[in-house]
Every structure is written in C-alpha cells, then in structure tokens.
Write an enzyme that holds these catalytic residues in place. Structure first.
Site, PDB file in Angstrom:
ATOM      1  N   ALA A  31      32.553  34.475  34.013  1.00 60.20           N
ATOM      2  CA  ALA A  31      32.479  34.226  35.467  1.00 60.20           C
ATOM      3  C   ALA A  31      32.426  35.580  36.179  1.00 60.20           C
ATOM      4  O   ALA A  31      33.207  35.865  37.092  1.00 60.20           O
ATOM      5  CB  ALA A  31      33.647  33.371  35.951  1.00 60.20           C
ATOM      6  N   HIS A  36      33.855  43.036  37.683  1.00 61.57           N
ATOM      7  CA  HIS A  36      33.567  43.227  36.248  1.00 61.57           C
ATOM      8  C   HIS A  36      32.450  44.243  36.054  1.00 61.57           C
ATOM      9  O   HIS A  36      32.496  45.067  35.147  1.00 61.57           O
ATOM     10  CB  HIS A  36      33.123  41.908  35.602  1.00 61.57           C
ATOM     11  CG  HIS A  36      34.149  40.823  35.625  1.00 61.57           C
ATOM     12  ND1 HIS A  36      34.048  39.716  36.427  1.00 61.57           N
ATOM     13  CD2 HIS A  36      35.300  40.668  34.931  1.00 61.57           C
ATOM     14  CE1 HIS A  36      35.074  38.925  36.233  1.00 61.57           C
ATOM     15  NE2 HIS A  36      35.860  39.473  35.338  1.00 61.57           N
ATOM     16  N   GLN A 147      42.289  47.329  38.216  1.00 57.59           N
ATOM     17  CA  GLN A 147      43.597  47.518  38.871  1.00 57.59           C
ATOM     18  C   GLN A 147      44.064  46.241  39.572  1.00 57.59           C
ATOM     19  O   GLN A 147      45.239  46.081  39.845  1.00 57.59           O
ATOM     20  CB  GLN A 147      43.481  48.694  39.864  1.00 57.59           C
ATOM     21  CG  GLN A 147      44.665  48.911  40.784  1.00 57.59           C
ATOM     22  CD  GLN A 147      45.952  49.237  40.046  1.00 57.59           C
ATOM     23  OE1 GLN A 147      45.924  49.730  38.915  1.00 57.59           O
ATOM     24  NE2 GLN A 147      47.084  48.940  40.664  1.00 57.59           N
ATOM     25  N   ASP A 149      44.550  43.384  38.405  1.00 63.72           N
ATOM     26  CA  ASP A 149      45.603  42.787  37.583  1.00 63.72           C
ATOM     27  C   ASP A 149      46.606  43.885  37.231  1.00 63.72           C
ATOM     28  O   ASP A 149      46.696  44.328  36.080  1.00 63.72           O
ATOM     29  CB  ASP A 149      44.994  42.161  36.326  1.00 63.72           C
ATOM     30  CG  ASP A 149      44.139  40.961  36.669  1.00 63.72           C
ATOM     31  OD1 ASP A 149      44.704  39.927  37.040  1.00 63.72           O
ATOM     32  OD2 ASP A 149      42.901  41.080  36.614  1.00 63.72           O
ATOM     33  N   GLN A 152      49.111  43.242  34.465  1.00 60.10           N
ATOM     34  CA  GLN A 152      48.409  43.261  33.165  1.00 60.10           C
ATOM     35  C   GLN A 152      48.201  44.713  32.701  1.00 60.10           C
ATOM     36  O   GLN A 152      48.406  45.042  31.535  1.00 60.10           O
ATOM     37  CB  GLN A 152      47.067  42.544  33.317  1.00 60.10           C
ATOM     38  CG  GLN A 152      46.154  42.652  32.111  1.00 60.10           C
ATOM     39  CD  GLN A 152      44.948  41.718  32.226  1.00 60.10           C
ATOM     40  OE1 GLN A 152      45.071  40.531  31.982  1.00 60.10           O
ATOM     41  NE2 GLN A 152      43.796  42.236  32.580  1.00 60.10           N
ATOM     42  N   VAL A 175      37.699  46.008  43.467  1.00 56.66           N
ATOM     43  CA  VAL A 175      36.455  45.860  44.246  1.00 56.66           C
ATOM     44  C   VAL A 175      36.690  44.722  45.241  1.00 56.66           C
ATOM     45  O   VAL A 175      37.195  43.655  44.870  1.00 56.66           O
ATOM     46  CB  VAL A 175      35.253  45.557  43.329  1.00 56.66           C
ATOM     47  CG1 VAL A 175      33.982  45.370  44.159  1.00 56.66           C
ATOM     48  CG2 VAL A 175      35.068  46.680  42.318  1.00 56.66           C
ATOM     49  N   SER A 185      37.323  35.846  39.900  1.00 53.61           N
ATOM     50  CA  SER A 185      36.556  34.674  39.450  1.00 53.61           C
ATOM     51  C   SER A 185      37.087  33.415  40.129  1.00 53.61           C
ATOM     52  O   SER A 185      36.358  32.450  40.324  1.00 53.61           O
ATOM     53  CB  SER A 185      36.646  34.530  37.930  1.00 53.61           C
ATOM     54  OG  SER A 185      36.169  35.715  37.330  1.00 53.61           O
ATOM     55  N   ARG A 186      38.380  33.428  40.484  1.00 49.65           N
ATOM     56  CA  ARG A 186      38.991  32.233  41.093  1.00 49.65           C
ATOM     57  C   ARG A 186      38.619  32.091  42.571  1.00 49.65           C
ATOM     58  O   ARG A 186      38.905  31.050  43.171  1.00 49.65           O
ATOM     59  CB  ARG A 186      40.503  32.252  40.906  1.00 49.65           C
ATOM     60  CG  ARG A 186      40.911  32.051  39.440  1.00 49.65           C
ATOM     61  CD  ARG A 186      42.407  31.905  39.264  1.00 49.65           C
ATOM     62  NE  ARG A 186      42.760  31.445  37.928  1.00 49.65           N
ATOM     63  CZ  ARG A 186      43.127  32.252  36.922  1.00 49.65           C
ATOM     64  NH1 ARG A 186      43.181  33.557  37.103  1.00 49.65           N
ATOM     65  NH2 ARG A 186      43.424  31.743  35.730  1.00 49.65           N
TER      66      ARG A 186
END
Ligand code: PAF
Length: 282
Positions: A31, A36, A147, A149, A152, A175, A185-186
């Site tokens: 997605a 990305h 960044q 996440d 994560q 971004v 993506s969500r």
C-alpha cells in the site's frame, strides 16, 4: 525488477546483487505512498543495489485489528518500485515466513510495552521478529525505516544493537501532505470529513513545538497545550499524547535533553500516529 516469493530464491537473487557496493533493504507492508518512495530513494542514493519487501505481517496485528482489511495494492506497488529502480522485491506468503511449527520470536523487552506497544500488546514482538527474519534473509548493509513509526525505530535500533546485526539502520524524515497530514497507508480508511479532522494531530504537535521553541521546557505544561489543541476535534479519540526520550520511550519531565512528542488517535475507522522530535536545549 525481479520478484521472489521464497527465502531460498531471495537468498540466491541477493547473492547476485552483493559485492559491488552497499546493499540496501526497504521493508514495507505494501500500500505504498510517497513516504515509502522516500525510503526507496534514500536507499537508491546510498546503496549499489536495493531490495524491497512487501509482506503484511500477521503477527504484528492484534486479534481485533485491521489485518484482513489492510490495503493490498500489489500491482500498483510493483509498478512504483520498478519505476524507482528497485532491483529485487521479496513478497512472500505468510507460510513462507511462518512455516508450520514456527515458535521463535524476538522480544525487545521493556521498550516494546511503551507508546503503541502499550496500546497494541504484542505488536512490537511481531515487528521485531519479522524484521530480524528479513535482516537474516537479505543481510543488508543498510536498512531504511520512516521516522513516522518513531517507537518502531527505537525498538529496531535496540534490537540491532543487542543482537549485533551488522548493518546500519537509516531513519528517513516523515513525509506529509501539503496540509500537514503525515502519509500513512491507513489514510485510505479516512472519509473526506475524517481526513479534515485528522489534521488536528499535526496541529497538536505543531502547537507543542511552537511552545517549546518559545522557551517552555516543562513537559506537563506542553502536554496541557497539546490536549487543548486536540479538544478542538471532539470526534478524534485520543489514544496517547506523550513526551518521551526517543531512545527509551520513557516520559521525560523537561525538554532539556531533547524529546520525542508522539501522538496516536482514532479518527473514524483509522488509528493514526504522528510525532515530532524536539532537539536538545543548548
Ligand atoms: O513499518 C512497517 O511497514 C512494518 O512495521 C515493517 C517494518 C515492514 C514490518 O512489518
């Protein structure tokens, strides 16, 4: 761009790419959006060859989360990666990553229970486990993460250090759309009205950042200012707003040593996250 589906195929394709310069890895769940693509471009600029992965990792979703409806846009993703000059795409099925009897996990203890890890128990065990497997399969010199996440990133940095993975973890900036919404993506789950409401996350972080730039260092006062900004959008259900150490994800009382301001909230059907890093005070 070559596409592989199995670990064995991927290892032999990677062997052909290795040796001529740095090998970059961009792990994704597909997605794909411009966030990305910024990771792929950073990898392209820093590495001789780039391997991307698309795998919607079931173990990082909780039982009532959006695993089954997570957007899957494989053909469009392939076209984007191909256009960006990715050399190899590894897109396994779940059974290839988690074969019958799979029972080994990577748990980055303590830190994995903070921020999203607190709200999504087991989430970071799933992330650390799949990323460790991808590191073992591809053995990259550099691996690229966003960044956005931030929790994560902290957990994977700790994992790389603790387990001596011989690679550099490269973190790329968030971004945003021109109106400030962090790409995710969500965001596809948002109605036009939800999307408008979601802008409050960026406004909240911006308000805290502005107060910090004006000299406020007390995190309780900064959080109050942030919560006041969030109250403008009663339809947005706050999960957390925290000011933490970006490495340990523990709350900090002042901004003196710099901090990560992180927010997570439900907007319509989507749980969104965003953050800003405040640099250390002189
Ligand atoms: O950030 C993501 O998209 C995922 O958490 C990752 C790193 C690809 C692991 O599944």
């Amino acid at each position: 761009m070559r596409i592989t589906r199995t670990v064995a195929e991927t290892r032999s394709a990677v062997a052909e790419l290795r040796g001529k310069g740095a090998l970059g890895l961009v792990p994704t769940m597909g997605a794909l959006h411009a966030g990305h693509i910024s990771l792929v471009r950073a990898a392209r600029a820093a590495c001789h060859a780039v391997v991307a992965t698309i795998f919607v990792n079931p173990t990082q979703f909780g039982p009532n989360e959006d695993f089954s409806k997570y957007p899957r846009t494989f053909d469009a993703d392939c076209a984007l990666l191909e256009a960006e000059g990715v050399d190899l795409l590894f897109a396994p099925e779940p059974a290839e990553i988690y074969p019958e009897g799979f029972s080994t996990v990577v748990e980055v203890e303590g830190i994995s229970d903070r921020l999203d890890g607190h709200s999504r128990p087991g989430h970071f065990r799933g992330v650390a486990t799949v990323v460790a497997k991808l590191f073992n399969i591809v053995a990259p010199d550099k691996a690229f993460f966003g960044q956005k996440d931030a929790a994560q990133v902290a957990i994977l940095r700790r994992m790389v250090r603790d387990l001596n993975f011989p690679l550099e973890l490269v973190v790329c900036p968030i971004v945003r759309d021109p109106d400030g919404l962090a790409l995710s993506s969500r965001n596809r789950y948002l109605s036009p009205g939800d999307r408008q409401s979601a802008l409050v996350l960026h406004r909240t972080l911006h308000r805290i950042e502005a107060r910090a730039a004006a000299g406020e260092t007390d995190t309780a006062a900064l959080l109050d200012a942030g919560l006041a900004a969030l109250a403008d959008e009663p339809g947005v259900r706050l999960d957390y707003l925290r000011i933490v150490d970006p490495n340990t994800l523990e709350d900090v009382p002042t901004l003196r040593h710099g901090a990560l301001v992180a927010v997570a909230a439900w907007v319509g059907p989507a749980r969104l996250i965003d953050n800003v890093l405040i640099p250390p005070r002189p």
